[in-house]
Write a protein that holds these residues in place. Structure first.
Motif, PDB file in Angstrom:
ATOM      1  N   GLY A   1       4.960 -29.376 -26.280  1.00  0.00           N
ATOM      2  CA  GLY A   1       5.892 -29.704 -25.205  1.00  0.00           C
ATOM      3  C   GLY A   1       5.688 -28.822 -23.981  1.00  0.00           C
ATOM      4  O   GLY A   1       6.449 -28.891 -23.030  1.00  0.00           O
ATOM      5  N   GLY A   2       4.649 -27.979 -23.989  1.00  0.00           N
ATOM      6  CA  GLY A   2       4.350 -27.110 -22.856  1.00  0.00           C
ATOM      7  C   GLY A   2       3.041 -27.494 -22.202  1.00  0.00           C
ATOM      8  O   GLY A   2       2.226 -28.175 -22.806  1.00  0.00           O
ATOM      9  N   GLY A   3       2.815 -27.031 -20.977  1.00  0.00           N
ATOM     10  CA  GLY A   3       1.599 -27.391 -20.257  1.00  0.00           C
ATOM     11  C   GLY A   3       1.634 -28.853 -19.866  1.00  0.00           C
ATOM     12  O   GLY A   3       2.665 -29.514 -19.987  1.00  0.00           O
ATOM     13  N   SER A   4       0.516 -29.372 -19.393  1.00  0.00           N
ATOM     14  CA  SER A   4       0.496 -30.766 -18.958  1.00  0.00           C
ATOM     15  C   SER A   4      -0.858 -31.375 -19.258  1.00  0.00           C
ATOM     16  O   SER A   4      -1.842 -30.666 -19.418  1.00  0.00           O
ATOM     17  CB  SER A   4       0.781 -30.856 -17.465  1.00  0.00           C
ATOM     18  OG  SER A   4      -0.333 -30.419 -16.732  1.00  0.00           O
TER      19      SER A   4
ATOM     20  N   GLY B   1      -7.820 -34.114 -29.799  1.00  0.00           N
ATOM     21  CA  GLY B   1      -7.514 -32.897 -29.039  1.00  0.00           C
ATOM     22  C   GLY B   1      -6.751 -33.238 -27.771  1.00  0.00           C
ATOM     23  O   GLY B   1      -7.230 -33.978 -26.934  1.00  0.00           O
ATOM     24  N   MET B   2      -5.550 -32.701 -27.648  1.00  0.00           N
ATOM     25  CA  MET B   2      -4.709 -33.053 -26.504  1.00  0.00           C
ATOM     26  C   MET B   2      -4.716 -31.995 -25.400  1.00  0.00           C
ATOM     27  O   MET B   2      -4.061 -32.154 -24.385  1.00  0.00           O
ATOM     28  CB  MET B   2      -3.271 -33.323 -26.970  1.00  0.00           C
ATOM     29  CG  MET B   2      -3.123 -34.508 -27.916  1.00  0.00           C
ATOM     30  SD  MET B   2      -3.765 -36.095 -27.277  1.00  0.00           S
ATOM     31  CE  MET B   2      -2.736 -36.319 -25.819  1.00  0.00           C
ATOM     32  N   THR B   3      -5.422 -30.877 -25.609  1.00  0.00           N
ATOM     33  CA  THR B   3      -5.581 -29.878 -24.549  1.00  0.00           C
ATOM     34  C   THR B   3      -7.046 -29.453 -24.507  1.00  0.00           C
ATOM     35  O   THR B   3      -7.811 -29.732 -25.434  1.00  0.00           O
ATOM     36  CB  THR B   3      -4.729 -28.606 -24.788  1.00  0.00           C
ATOM     37  OG1 THR B   3      -5.300 -27.880 -25.886  1.00  0.00           O
ATOM     38  CG2 THR B   3      -3.281 -28.943 -25.114  1.00  0.00           C
ATOM     39  N   SER B   4      -7.434 -28.750 -23.433  1.00  0.00           N
ATOM     40  CA  SER B   4      -8.831 -28.318 -23.321  1.00  0.00           C
ATOM     41  C   SER B   4      -9.013 -26.903 -23.851  1.00  0.00           C
ATOM     42  O   SER B   4      -9.888 -26.175 -23.396  1.00  0.00           O
ATOM     43  CB  SER B   4      -9.310 -28.421 -21.871  1.00  0.00           C
ATOM     44  OG  SER B   4      -8.582 -27.533 -21.048  1.00  0.00           O
ATOM     45  N   ASN B   5      -8.184 -26.492 -24.829  1.00  0.00           N
ATOM     46  CA  ASN B   5      -8.449 -25.218 -25.483  1.00  0.00           C
ATOM     47  C   ASN B   5      -9.664 -25.382 -26.402  1.00  0.00           C
ATOM     48  O   ASN B   5     -10.214 -26.461 -26.526  1.00  0.00           O
ATOM     49  CB  ASN B   5      -7.207 -24.706 -26.253  1.00  0.00           C
ATOM     50  CG  ASN B   5      -6.894 -25.531 -27.495  1.00  0.00           C
ATOM     51  OD1 ASN B   5      -7.703 -26.336 -27.956  1.00  0.00           O
ATOM     52  ND2 ASN B   5      -5.716 -25.347 -28.048  1.00  0.00           N
ATOM     53  N   GLY B   6     -10.093 -24.287 -27.025  1.00  0.00           N
ATOM     54  CA  GLY B   6     -11.340 -24.353 -27.780  1.00  0.00           C
ATOM     55  C   GLY B   6     -11.175 -24.541 -29.278  1.00  0.00           C
ATOM     56  O   GLY B   6     -12.106 -24.324 -30.041  1.00  0.00           O
ATOM     57  N   PHE B   7      -9.969 -24.959 -29.715  1.00  0.00           N
ATOM     58  CA  PHE B   7      -9.698 -24.973 -31.156  1.00  0.00           C
ATOM     59  C   PHE B   7      -9.683 -26.378 -31.750  1.00  0.00           C
ATOM     60  O   PHE B   7      -9.452 -27.361 -31.060  1.00  0.00           O
ATOM     61  CB  PHE B   7      -8.353 -24.295 -31.438  1.00  0.00           C
ATOM     62  CG  PHE B   7      -8.285 -22.907 -30.874  1.00  0.00           C
ATOM     63  CD1 PHE B   7      -9.127 -21.916 -31.350  1.00  0.00           C
ATOM     64  CD2 PHE B   7      -7.417 -22.610 -29.832  1.00  0.00           C
ATOM     65  CE1 PHE B   7      -9.089 -20.639 -30.815  1.00  0.00           C
ATOM     66  CE2 PHE B   7      -7.381 -21.334 -29.286  1.00  0.00           C
ATOM     67  CZ  PHE B   7      -8.215 -20.351 -29.780  1.00  0.00           C
TER      68      PHE B   7
ATOM     69  N   GLY C   1      -2.787 -26.847 -14.975  1.00  0.00           N
ATOM     70  CA  GLY C   1      -1.487 -26.690 -15.642  1.00  0.00           C
ATOM     71  C   GLY C   1      -1.547 -25.854 -16.907  1.00  0.00           C
ATOM     72  O   GLY C   1      -0.512 -25.507 -17.461  1.00  0.00           O
ATOM     73  N   GLY C   2      -2.755 -25.528 -17.387  1.00  0.00           N
ATOM     74  CA  GLY C   2      -2.879 -24.692 -18.578  1.00  0.00           C
ATOM     75  C   GLY C   2      -2.300 -25.361 -19.825  1.00  0.00           C
ATOM     76  O   GLY C   2      -2.109 -26.566 -19.861  1.00  0.00           O
ATOM     77  N   THR C   3      -2.061 -24.546 -20.855  1.00  0.00           N
ATOM     78  CA  THR C   3      -1.395 -25.041 -22.061  1.00  0.00           C
ATOM     79  C   THR C   3      -0.165 -24.168 -22.298  1.00  0.00           C
ATOM     80  O   THR C   3       0.113 -23.244 -21.539  1.00  0.00           O
ATOM     81  CB  THR C   3      -2.292 -24.952 -23.313  1.00  0.00           C
ATOM     82  OG1 THR C   3      -2.410 -23.571 -23.704  1.00  0.00           O
ATOM     83  CG2 THR C   3      -3.681 -25.519 -23.062  1.00  0.00           C
TER      84      THR C   3
ATOM     85  N   LEU D   1       3.135 -35.318 -17.535  1.00  0.00           N
ATOM     86  CA  LEU D   1       3.336 -35.559 -18.963  1.00  0.00           C
ATOM     87  C   LEU D   1       2.863 -34.364 -19.778  1.00  0.00           C
ATOM     88  O   LEU D   1       1.814 -33.780 -19.499  1.00  0.00           O
ATOM     89  CB  LEU D   1       2.568 -36.794 -19.411  1.00  0.00           C
ATOM     90  CG  LEU D   1       3.067 -38.130 -18.846  1.00  0.00           C
ATOM     91  CD1 LEU D   1       2.094 -39.238 -19.205  1.00  0.00           C
ATOM     92  CD2 LEU D   1       4.459 -38.458 -19.349  1.00  0.00           C
ATOM     93  N   THR D   2       3.639 -34.008 -20.810  1.00  0.00           N
ATOM     94  CA  THR D   2       3.204 -32.952 -21.715  1.00  0.00           C
ATOM     95  C   THR D   2       2.263 -33.566 -22.754  1.00  0.00           C
ATOM     96  O   THR D   2       2.264 -34.787 -22.967  1.00  0.00           O
ATOM     97  CB  THR D   2       4.400 -32.341 -22.465  1.00  0.00           C
ATOM     98  OG1 THR D   2       4.998 -33.378 -23.265  1.00  0.00           O
ATOM     99  CG2 THR D   2       5.427 -31.778 -21.506  1.00  0.00           C
ATOM    100  N   PRO D   3       1.472 -32.723 -23.434  1.00  0.00           N
ATOM    101  CA  PRO D   3       0.617 -33.246 -24.500  1.00  0.00           C
ATOM    102  C   PRO D   3       1.419 -34.043 -25.539  1.00  0.00           C
ATOM    103  O   PRO D   3       0.941 -35.037 -26.081  1.00  0.00           O
ATOM    104  CB  PRO D   3       0.015 -31.983 -25.121  1.00  0.00           C
ATOM    105  CG  PRO D   3       0.037 -30.967 -24.019  1.00  0.00           C
ATOM    106  CD  PRO D   3       1.267 -31.278 -23.207  1.00  0.00           C
ATOM    107  N   ARG D   4       2.634 -33.622 -25.802  1.00  0.00           N
ATOM    108  CA  ARG D   4       3.474 -34.287 -26.795  1.00  0.00           C
ATOM    109  C   ARG D   4       3.796 -35.719 -26.360  1.00  0.00           C
ATOM    110  O   ARG D   4       3.634 -36.659 -27.131  1.00  0.00           O
ATOM    111  CB  ARG D   4       4.756 -33.465 -26.948  1.00  0.00           C
ATOM    112  CG  ARG D   4       5.728 -33.978 -27.919  1.00  0.00           C
ATOM    113  CD  ARG D   4       6.546 -32.842 -28.502  1.00  0.00           C
ATOM    114  NE  ARG D   4       7.687 -32.478 -27.684  1.00  0.00           N
ATOM    115  CZ  ARG D   4       8.560 -31.507 -28.005  1.00  0.00           C
ATOM    116  NH1 ARG D   4       8.383 -30.795 -29.096  1.00  0.00           N
ATOM    117  NH2 ARG D   4       9.562 -31.237 -27.232  1.00  0.00           N
TER     118      ARG D   4
END
Ligand code: CA
Length: 552
Positions: free
Chosen positions: A397-400, A516-522, A57-59, A406-409
Motif C-alpha cells: 500500500g506504499g509507493g506507486s 513483481g509489482m515494484t522495481s526492487n531487486g527481490f 515514487g520509490g517503494t 495507484l499503489t502496487p496493491r
C-alpha cells in the motif's frame, strides 16, 4: 549444562522448513528490505522491471533516489555485459508500448550512449527514432544525456537524423504539439545538431523552429550548452506547412468561431490552442472529433466538467465508440495502466491535483473498464485451475506503480482480474500475515475494486500463505500466481519450500509465478526451480506470458 547442549541441529539446518527471517541453508538468498530473506532477481530481469515499472515514487521500503541508484547500477552492468542486447530490449519494450511510461526506456537508452561500447552506441543511435517517437521523448533524452556526457559527433548526428528522417508535415506536427519540455526546445536541439535540411520544406520548418514566424531573413541564435556557443542558420527559401501557418493564426484569433474553424480545417491539436480558449465547449467539441486516443483519455474529466460530455450527448457517444475500438487502442499504444488511472480518476469526479470537478457519466466509466482489458496482449487461457494470490500487506500500500496515483496493491488487483477474466477455474485470495477477505471478481468495475483494496489495514507479510492454503485445503491447482513485492519476512517457512511441500502431496508439477509489482531487486522465485517464473507486473504481455507458462 546438559540441557543447554541439546541443540536441535536438524532444526537449525533444515532445507525443507526455514523461517523467513533466515536464509534457506545452502541457497543464494539475500536479505530483503523488510529484514526477511528472498532471492535477488538477475540483472536482466531487473532491466525489464525498470523498463516497465520505472523507479518513480520509490517503494514502501526504498526511497525514490535509492531505487533509481540500485536500478542504475544493474542497468549499467547489463549495458557493459551486452550493449546490443540492452538496446534491442529497450526498443522491444518501448516500441510495443509494453510499459506504462516511456521515460525509463529513454533514460536507459541515454545510459547506453554513455556507458556502452562503440557498437552498442551505434545501435542506440540507429534506434533513437524508435524509442524517442515524439518531441517530448527527444527532449527527455536530451536532458538525460546532457547530464551524463558531452555532445560528441555521434550524438549530434543521431539527433540530427531525428529531424531529417521524417517528412516536413510530421515535423510540423511535432513542432506545434511538442514545443518544449525540461527546458529543451527544438531550437536548442537544432543548434546542437545542425542537420542539413533535406528539402525546402524542411528548411522552412527548421528556420521557424529556430526563430519563430516573426523573424525576417536569416538570424543567428546562440545557446550555451556545456560551455559551448553553437550557431545554426537556415535560409528563408521554402513555404511553411499549413499546420504551422494555422498555429500562427490561432494565436491571433479573436473569437471562438475562428478557433473552431482552424481546428476543423487544419486539425490543430489542443497544445496549439491558446489557454484563454480552453474553457469553451465549442473548442473542445472541435478538438474531440479527431483527438488522438491518449489526449482523449486524459481529458475526459475536463470535457465533462465544461458540459460537453453528458448523458445522451454526441460527445459521450463518440467517446464510448472510440474506447470500444480495440485496434485503435493498440495502434495508439494505450497502456492498461493509463486506462486504469483514467477510470479511477474519472469515476471519482475530481482530479488528483487541482480543483477540477465533474459528474462522471457511467457509460464512459464502463467503456474505460472494457478498454482496460482490451489493451493487454491477447491472452489464450491456460485452461487450468489457478490460484491468484494478492499480497495486500502494508508495503504493497506504499509507493506507486510507475509514478502513478495507484499503489502496487491497487494495481495488482486489476492485474489479477485480467487473468481471472480469461480463465474458467480460478480463486482470488488476499493475504498479509493472515488471509484477508477481498470479494473481488472480474464482474466488478475496476474503480470499485481499487476503492475496496485501498482501504485495507497495514499488516506484516508472509508470502508462503497461498502455498500453505492450497496444501491445507487439499485443492488441486496447476499454478499459484502471487502479485507481490517479494518483501516477505513474517512466516515460518519460505514460499519456495511451502511450494515443494504442496507439490510432494498434491500437484507434482504445480507452477508458481511471481508477478513483481515494484522495481526492487527481490523475488520469491527460486532461480534453480524451473517451475517458478518471474514476470513484471503491468507489462502488457504479462497475462499472456503467465498463461503460456502454466499451459506448457
Ligand atoms: Ca509487505
Amino acid at each position: 549444562m546438559e540441557a543447554n547442549m541439546a541443540i536441535n541441529y536438524a532444526k537449525l539446518f533444515n532445507r525443507r522448513v526455514t523461517p523467513q527471517s533466515q536464509p534457506i541453508p545452502g541457497s543464494t538468498q539475500v536479505r530483503n528490505s523488510a529484514g526477511g530473506y528472498s532471492w535477488e532477481v538477475d540483472d536482466w530481469t531487473r532491466f525489464d522491471r525498470f523498463l516497465i515499472l520505472g523507479a518513480e515514487g520509490g517503494t514502501y521500503y526504498i526511497g525514490e533516489r535509492d531505487l533509481v541508484k540500485q536500478n542504475h547500477d544493474a542497468l549499467v552492468r547489463c549495458i557493459k555485459a551486452d550493449g546490443i542486447r540492452a538496446v534491442n530490449r529497450i526498443v522491444e519494450i518501448s516500441d510495443a508500448g509494453r510499459a506504462p511510461k516511456n521515460d525509463p526506456a529513454i533514460f536507459t537508452l541515454a545510459l547506453v550512449v554513455t556507458h556502452g561500447d562503440a557498437s552498442a552506441k551505434a545501435q542506440a543511435f540507429a534506434n533513437l527514432n524508435k524509442v524517442c517517437r515524439i518531441g517530448t521523448h527527444l527532449f527527455h533524452f536530451a536532458e538525460y544525456v546532457n547530464a551524463m556526457r558531452g555532445w560528441g559527433r555521434g550524438l549530434r548526428n543521431a539527433v540530427g537524423h531525428w529531424y531529417v528522417d521524417r517528412g516536413a508535415e510530421d515535423l510540423a506536427h511535432q513542432a506545434v504539439k511538442y514545443q518544449q519540455r525540461d527546458g529543451w526546445s527544438h531550437a536548442d536541439l537544432l543548434r546542437l545538431a545542425h542537420p542539413k535540411a533535406p528539402s525546402r520544406e524542411h528548411e522552412a520548418v527548421f528556420r521557424w523552429m529556430l526563430t519563430g514566424a516573426d523573424s525576417l531573413g536569416e538570424r543567428e541564435v546562440k545557446r550555451k550548452v556545456r560551455g559551448e556557443d553553437r550557431i545554426a542558420k537556415y535560409a528563408a527559401v521554402g513555404e511553411l506547412p499549413k499546420l504551422i501557418e494555422a498555429f500562427e493564426q490561432v494565436k491571433r484569433a479573436t473569437n471562438v468561431i475562428q478557433v473552431g474553424k482552424l481546428i476543423d480545417e487544419f486539425d490543430l491539436p489542443r497544445e496549439a490552442i491558446p489557454t484563454q480558449w480552453l474553457n469553451e465547449v465549442a473548442v473542445w467539441e472541435a478538438l474531440l472529433q479527431r483527438m488522438p486516443m491518449t489526449a482523449m483519455i486524459r481529458n475526459l474529466g475536463k470535457m465533462t466538467s465544461i458540459g460537453l460530455v453528458q448523458p445522451f450527448s454526441d460527445a459521450a457517444k463518440l467517446i464510448v465508440r472510440k474506447l470500444g475500438d480495440e485496434t485503435a487502442l493498440k495502434r495508439a499504444r494505450i497502456h492498461p495502466l493509463a486506462v486504469l488511472i483514467a477510470e479511477k480518476v474519472y469515476a471519482q469526479g475530481k482530479g488528483e491535483k487541482g480543483s477540477l470537478t465533474w459528474k462522471p457519466v457511467p457509460k464512459i466509466v464502463d467503456a474505460l473498464d472494457a478498454a482496460f482489458y482490451a489493451t493487454f496482449q491477447n491472452v489464450e487461457p491456460c485452461g487450468k485451475p489457478v490460484l491468484l494470490a494478492l499480497d495486500v500487506s502494508g508495503s504493497m500500500g506504499g509507493g506507486s506503480v510507475a509514478g502513478s496515483c495507484l499503489t502496487p496493491r491497487e494495481a495488482s488487483a486489476a492485474m489479477a482480474l485480467v487473468t481471472a477474466a480469461t480463465e474458467e477455474e480460478y480463486h482470488i485470495m488476499g493475504f498479509s500475515n493472515r488471509f484477508i477477505p477481498l470479494n473481488i471478481s472480474p464482474r466488478m468495475r475496476l474503480d470499485d475494486v481499487v476503492k475496496r483494496i485501498s482501504n485495507l489495514p497495514f499488516e506484516a507479510t508472509d508470502c508462503a500463505l497461498p502455498m500453505i492454503w492450497a496444501r491445507e485445503n487439499a485443492v488441486n491447482v496447476s499454478a499459484l500466481i502471487t502479485y507481490t513485492d517479494s518483501e516477505t519476512w513474517a512466516g515460518n517457512i519460505h514460499p519456495a519450500q511451502a511450494l515443494r511441500q504442496y507439490r510432494s502431496e498434491f500437484v507434482g508439477d504445480a507452477k508458481a509465478v511471481v508477478v513483481g509489482m515494484t522495481s526492487n531487486g527481490f523475488t520469491l522465485a527460486d532461480p534453480n526451480d524451473r517451475g517458478m517464473l518471474d514476470v513484471v507486473g503491468f507489462d502488457t504481455t504479462a497475462p499472456a506470458v503467465i498463461a503460456d507458462f502454466v499451459r506448457d
